[in-house]
Design a protein around this motif. Structure first.
Motif, short mmCIF file in Angstrom:
data_model
loop_
_atom_site.label_atom_id
_atom_site.label_comp_id
_atom_site.label_asym_id
_atom_site.label_seq_id
_atom_site.Cartn_x
_atom_site.Cartn_y
_atom_site.Cartn_z
N HIS A 72 0.82 -1.21 0.00
CA HIS A 72 0.00 0.00 0.00
C HIS A 72 0.86 1.26 0.00
CE1 HIS A 72 -2.47 -3.26 1.79
NE2 HIS A 72 -3.30 -2.84 0.87
N ARG B 68 -2.11 -10.94 -14.82
CA ARG B 68 -1.85 -11.29 -13.42
C ARG B 68 -2.95 -10.77 -12.49
NH1 ARG B 68 0.13 -9.76 -8.51
NH2 ARG B 68 -0.58 -7.71 -9.16
N ARG C 145 -10.25 -13.32 -7.06
CA ARG C 145 -9.48 -12.14 -6.64
C ARG C 145 -10.38 -11.22 -5.81
NH1 ARG C 145 -4.43 -11.37 -6.59
NH2 ARG C 145 -3.72 -10.23 -8.41
N ARG D 66 -9.22 -5.45 -4.11
CA ARG D 66 -8.05 -4.64 -4.49
C ARG D 66 -7.86 -4.57 -6.01
NH1 ARG D 66 -2.79 -3.53 -2.29
NH2 ARG D 66 -1.89 -2.00 -3.73
N MET D 67 -8.14 -5.69 -6.66
CA MET D 67 -7.89 -5.73 -8.11
C MET D 67 -8.86 -4.85 -8.89
SD MET D 67 -5.09 -7.23 -8.65
CE MET D 67 -4.54 -6.47 -7.14
N ASP E 156 -4.11 2.30 -5.02
CA ASP E 156 -4.70 2.25 -3.67
C ASP E 156 -3.96 3.17 -2.69
OD1 ASP E 156 -6.72 1.32 -2.07
OD2 ASP E 156 -5.71 -0.53 -1.47
N HIS F 258 1.14 -16.34 7.48
CA HIS F 258 1.77 -15.15 6.91
C HIS F 258 3.14 -14.92 7.55
CE1 HIS F 258 -0.60 -12.72 4.10
NE2 HIS F 258 -1.65 -13.33 4.61
N SER G 87 3.65 -9.01 1.18
CA SER G 87 2.47 -9.15 0.32
C SER G 87 2.83 -9.56 -1.11
CB SER G 87 1.74 -7.81 0.27
OG SER G 87 0.87 -7.77 -0.82
N ALA G 88 1.92 -10.30 -1.70
CA ALA G 88 2.11 -10.73 -3.09
C ALA G 88 1.95 -9.58 -4.09
CB ALA G 88 1.14 -11.85 -3.43
N ARG G 89 1.66 -8.40 -3.60
CA ARG G 89 1.67 -7.22 -4.49
C ARG G 89 3.02 -7.10 -5.20
NH1 ARG G 89 -0.75 -4.46 -7.93
NH2 ARG G 89 -0.07 -2.33 -8.19
N ARG H 203 -8.40 -7.29 3.97
CA ARG H 203 -9.06 -7.60 2.69
C ARG H 203 -8.15 -8.54 1.90
NH1 ARG H 203 -9.09 -2.44 -0.93
NH2 ARG H 203 -6.91 -2.87 -0.62
N ASP I 237 -7.72 -11.94 -1.32
CA ASP I 237 -8.24 -12.81 -2.37
C ASP I 237 -8.67 -14.12 -1.72
OD1 ASP I 237 -7.26 -10.91 -4.23
OD2 ASP I 237 -5.31 -11.88 -4.23
C1 EPS Z 1 -2.33 -9.54 -0.55
C2 EPS Z 1 -3.55 -9.01 -0.13
C3 EPS Z 1 -4.47 -8.29 -1.05
C4 EPS Z 1 -4.19 -8.74 -2.47
C5 EPS Z 1 -2.71 -8.50 -2.71
C6 EPS Z 1 -1.90 -9.50 -1.95
O1 EPS Z 1 -4.23 -6.91 -1.04
P1 EPS Z 1 -5.12 -5.91 -0.21
O2 EPS Z 1 -4.76 -6.19 1.23
O3 EPS Z 1 -4.72 -4.52 -0.63
O4 EPS Z 1 -6.54 -6.24 -0.54
O5 EPS Z 1 -5.00 -8.03 -3.37
O6 EPS Z 1 -2.41 -8.65 -4.05
C7 EPS Z 1 -2.16 -7.54 -4.75
C8 EPS Z 1 -2.33 -6.30 -4.30
C9 EPS Z 1 -1.70 -7.83 -6.10
O7 EPS Z 1 -1.42 -6.89 -6.86
O8 EPS Z 1 -1.61 -9.03 -6.41
C10 EPS Z 1 -1.40 -10.17 0.39
O9 EPS Z 1 -1.61 -10.07 1.60
O10 EPS Z 1 -0.44 -10.83 -0.06
#
Ligand code: EPS
Length: 381
Positions: free
Chosen positions: A10, A39, A45, A48-49, A80, A108, A129-131, A331, A333
């Motif tokens: 974020h 992706r 999903r 966030r997506m 975001d 985690h 995070s997988a972001r 939040r 997936d």
């Molecule tokens: C993720 C949690 C989620 C996923 C995120 C990976 O994000 P958020 O907490 O903002 O909802 O959407 O994945 C991505 C943002 C992405 O681009 O793939 C986590 O905790 O790994």
């Protein structure tokens, strides 16, 4: 060749640098953006997506659509960020208290990272995070374009989701269905069942994992090396693949099934055809022997665990009171298996590209192409 990524889930943006690309390699921003878009898709999903629309911005190392040979820097914005600016900021405005995570999520990096780095959980989960895989896909897409210009094709498919196994085939029709499928699955019946499994998981506040396969076609024999542990191609691929968030296992060809078979059922007889060189009668090895590509398609499978953020959370311990409580619900997936496949393809592309640059002279792409073609001719003898 090497790369680095930086950025929080974020935070403002993700940043990547590739160093060691040959000069004169064609690079299309559109192709990177297409990979980034893929992706982001797939059933399962989270919210966030719907916010992000990932696109790459090149900052250096590309001119006129070609690499210059200098470090290639790029960024992907986190849309975001504007919703998180106060929470993620450094300045006096920073709201460090809100969104403080005191109930680490099992599965985690949250708890172990906070203990190791003596910092708050948010500082850990933002980077774990997988972001971050968005940038790894962008980086992989750049080198995958170079591989494609050499004739190397990388393709991937989802084998199973939440215990639903797709029947497999290597027909062109099957692969076309994989490309069209939102699950990246070549069998409509399996796809339907995966959809049902996803609905069931959503109802239960659960998450789903699965298994994935990537194939690399038209690789010459001789990438990687048998001579030292850290030069083996399968070892390098395994390390890179296991570094993808939520990936817990990797195998090649027959993989774990090989342990239950006799030697003659596992090893691939060697054949020779005039004008084509050596090949194998089967491909149980998945295209790698002795830590080197053997000229057959490279076939790699990986397993992804279910995402650890659960809407019906497991027990954890409150970091201040030490009481047993439910883990925090960020939040999330419910299933990101098709997205992980895109990441897997691009992580594999990186390792293969590295192996190509190790074997061939490559200050410029022309030099690389010449050496590559000459070597392929030699292999036909
Ligand atoms: C993720 C949690 C989620 C996923 C995120 C990976 O994000 P958020 O907490 O903002 O909802 O959407 O994945 C991505 C943002 C992405 O681009 O793939 C986590 O905790 O790994």
């Amino acid at each position: 060749m090497r790369f680095l990524t930086a950025g929080e889930s974020h935070g403002q943006k993700l940043v990547g640098i590739i160093e060691g690309l040959p000069s004169g390699m064609r690079i299309s921003q559109d192709l990177v953006d297409q990979a980034l878009k893929k992706r982001q898709q797939g059933p399962g999903r989270g919210g966030r997506m719907a916010i992000e629309q990932d696109k790459v911005h090149f900052l250096s190392g590309v001119r006129g659509g070609c690499s210059t040979g200098a470090p290639l820097a790029m960024e992907i914005l986190n849309r975001d960020w504007e919703n998180w600016e106060k929470i993620m900021a450094w300045g006096e405005d920073a709201d460090l208290e809100s969104r403080k995570v005191l109930t680490p999520r099992p599965g985690h990096a949250d708890l172990t990272g906070a203990l190791k780095y003596r910092t708050e959980v948010r500082n850990i989960l933002e980077r774990a995070s997988a972001r971050e895989t968005a940038m790894r896909v962008a980086i992989g897409s750049v080198v995958r374009q170079g591989l494609s210009q050499l004739g190397v094709e990388i393709r991937g498919r989802v084998l199973a989701v939440g215990g639903i196994q797709a029947p497999l085939s290597d027909d062109e029709d099957y692969w076309e269905r994989v490309r069209q499928s939102e699950w990246s699955v070549g069998d409509p019946d399996a796809e339907r069942k995966m959809g049902e499994q996803l609905l069931a998981a959503r109802e239960l506040g659960e998450s789903l994992g699965g298994t994935l396969e990537v194939q690399v076609l038209h690789l010459p024999a001789g990438l990687g090396s048998h001579v030292q542990w850290d030069r083996k191609l399968d070892g390098k691929l395994a390390q890179a693949v296991l570094s993808i968030q939520a990936i817990k296992g990797v195998s090649f060809g027959l993989g774990f099934d090989a342990g239950a078979k006799m030697g003659s059922q596992v090893h691939d007889p060697i054949e020779y055809t005039q004008g084509q060189g050596y090949h194998r009668a089967s491909n149980h090895a998945g295209g790698i022997e002795g830590g080197m590509s053997n000229g057959e398609p490279l076939v790699l499978q990986a397993v992804m665990k279910p995402i650890p953020t659960l809407y019906r959370p497991l027990n954890t311990v409150h970091l201040e009171t030490k009481e047993t409580v439910k883990a925090s619900v960020e939040r999330s997936d419910i299933c990101a298996v098709p997205a992980a496949l895109v990441v897997l393809e691009h992580v594999v592309a990186w390792v293969i590209a590295e192996a190509v640059l190790e074997k061939f002279p490559a200050d410029s792409f022309t030099e690389l192409e010449t050496a590559w073609e000459k070597y392929k001719e030699y292999l036909k003898l």
